[in-house]
Design a protein around this motif. Sequence first.
Motif, mmCIF file in Angstrom:
data_model
loop_
_atom_site.group_PDB
_atom_site.id
_atom_site.type_symbol
_atom_site.label_atom_id
_atom_site.label_comp_id
_atom_site.label_asym_id
_atom_site.label_seq_id
_atom_site.Cartn_x
_atom_site.Cartn_y
_atom_site.Cartn_z
ATOM 1 N N THR A 48 -10.328 15.447 -11.053
ATOM 2 C CA THR A 48 -9.667 15.943 -9.854
ATOM 3 C C THR A 48 -8.298 15.305 -9.673
ATOM 4 O O THR A 48 -7.936 14.347 -10.350
ATOM 5 C CB THR A 48 -10.509 15.644 -8.596
ATOM 6 N N VAL A 49 -7.547 15.869 -8.724
ATOM 7 C CA VAL A 49 -6.269 15.302 -8.302
ATOM 8 C C VAL A 49 -6.485 14.692 -6.924
ATOM 9 O O VAL A 49 -7.015 15.346 -6.026
ATOM 10 C CB VAL A 49 -5.180 16.386 -8.237
ATOM 11 N N ASN A 50 -6.109 13.442 -6.748
ATOM 12 C CA ASN A 50 -6.394 12.724 -5.502
ATOM 13 C C ASN A 50 -5.117 12.158 -4.891
ATOM 14 O O ASN A 50 -4.278 11.595 -5.603
ATOM 15 C CB ASN A 50 -7.370 11.569 -5.769
ATOM 16 N N PHE A 51 -4.997 12.307 -3.552
ATOM 17 C CA PHE A 51 -3.853 11.760 -2.832
ATOM 18 C C PHE A 51 -4.331 11.027 -1.582
ATOM 19 O O PHE A 51 -5.293 11.439 -0.936
ATOM 20 C CB PHE A 51 -2.878 12.870 -2.414
ATOM 21 N N TRP A 52 -3.650 9.927 -1.265
ATOM 22 C CA TRP A 52 -3.881 9.192 -0.026
ATOM 23 C C TRP A 52 -2.532 9.060 0.668
ATOM 24 O O TRP A 52 -1.532 8.690 0.039
ATOM 25 C CB TRP A 52 -4.437 7.797 -0.305
ATOM 26 N N LEU A 53 -2.489 9.365 1.963
ATOM 27 C CA LEU A 53 -1.244 9.300 2.718
ATOM 28 C C LEU A 53 -1.387 8.325 3.873
ATOM 29 O O LEU A 53 -2.410 8.301 4.563
ATOM 30 C CB LEU A 53 -0.871 10.686 3.259
ATOM 31 N N GLY A 54 -0.352 7.515 4.093
ATOM 32 C CA GLY A 54 -0.335 6.573 5.196
ATOM 33 C C GLY A 54 1.063 6.495 5.772
ATOM 34 O O GLY A 54 1.963 7.244 5.365
ATOM 35 N N CYS A 55 1.267 5.604 6.710
ATOM 36 C CA CYS A 55 2.573 5.443 7.343
ATOM 37 C C CYS A 55 3.568 4.866 6.331
ATOM 38 O O CYS A 55 3.460 3.701 5.935
ATOM 39 C CB CYS A 55 2.446 4.528 8.559
ATOM 40 N N ASN A 56 4.515 5.699 5.900
ATOM 41 C CA ASN A 56 5.542 5.299 4.930
ATOM 42 C C ASN A 56 4.961 4.868 3.587
ATOM 43 O O ASN A 56 5.600 4.120 2.843
ATOM 44 C CB ASN A 56 6.414 4.172 5.493
ATOM 45 N N LYS A 57 3.751 5.335 3.289
ATOM 46 C CA LYS A 57 3.119 4.985 2.018
ATOM 47 C C LYS A 57 2.328 6.180 1.497
ATOM 48 O O LYS A 57 1.882 7.024 2.274
ATOM 49 C CB LYS A 57 2.179 3.782 2.180
ATOM 50 N N PHE A 58 2.161 6.228 0.195
ATOM 51 C CA PHE A 58 1.313 7.257 -0.401
ATOM 52 C C PHE A 58 0.765 6.737 -1.724
ATOM 53 O O PHE A 58 1.320 5.820 -2.341
ATOM 54 C CB PHE A 58 2.094 8.558 -0.646
#
Length: 214
Positions: free
Chosen positions: A141-151
């Motif tokens: 799979t393709v996985n992404f995590w997003l946060g405040c000013n971060k990825f």
Amino acid sequence: MAPKLNIIVIGAGIAGLSTAISLQRNVKQSTEDMPMAKRWAISRSGLVKILAQAAEDRGVKIVFDSEVDEIDSEKPPVHLKNGKTMGADLIVGADVICSVCRTLLCGSVINGDKSGMTTYNVGVPRSLVDANLDLLIFTNTVNFWLGCNKFVGAINMRDNKDNLGVSFGVREETETEGDCFVLGDTEGIKKLFANFDPILHRLLDLSDPESSFI
């Protein structure tokens, strides 16, 4: 029948090779006629290899070690730093953001705008990923995590048989400039992403320090 032109495409990356293939095909196709595109996950280097082979199969001549020194817009020949000159009916500039062609034509250096993001690219041996049940999510799979000013992005590119590539991006006041040859600090990345998914720390623990770059 339209005359055959001698065209030089400066730059042999994704844009340059794709342009050369399209010019060699000499095919006009509307978007309505294009077949449904398939989704692929492939590394940049893997895509460049495929495009280079496709270009050569269509008769495109790829010339290496030929850095451009000057372009004469009147004739127009291309002068190379190795002393050679190449003539052409048309010149296409496709040589990345800090384009030599654009610099020569505009008369000044043009640098791309900085994104403000520093990206740490980490390589995790695929054999270690496949051997851990809690990491099987990364195998197909393709996985992404997003946060405040971060990825964080973990994209499974099967053409890279040795490593799983994971990118950690963070916006910093003092942007770190690297050239993909500067070794990254995995312990420092852990601190920057301390509040992210713990499974990312597992990947960092398994990562190969020699395959981690800024």
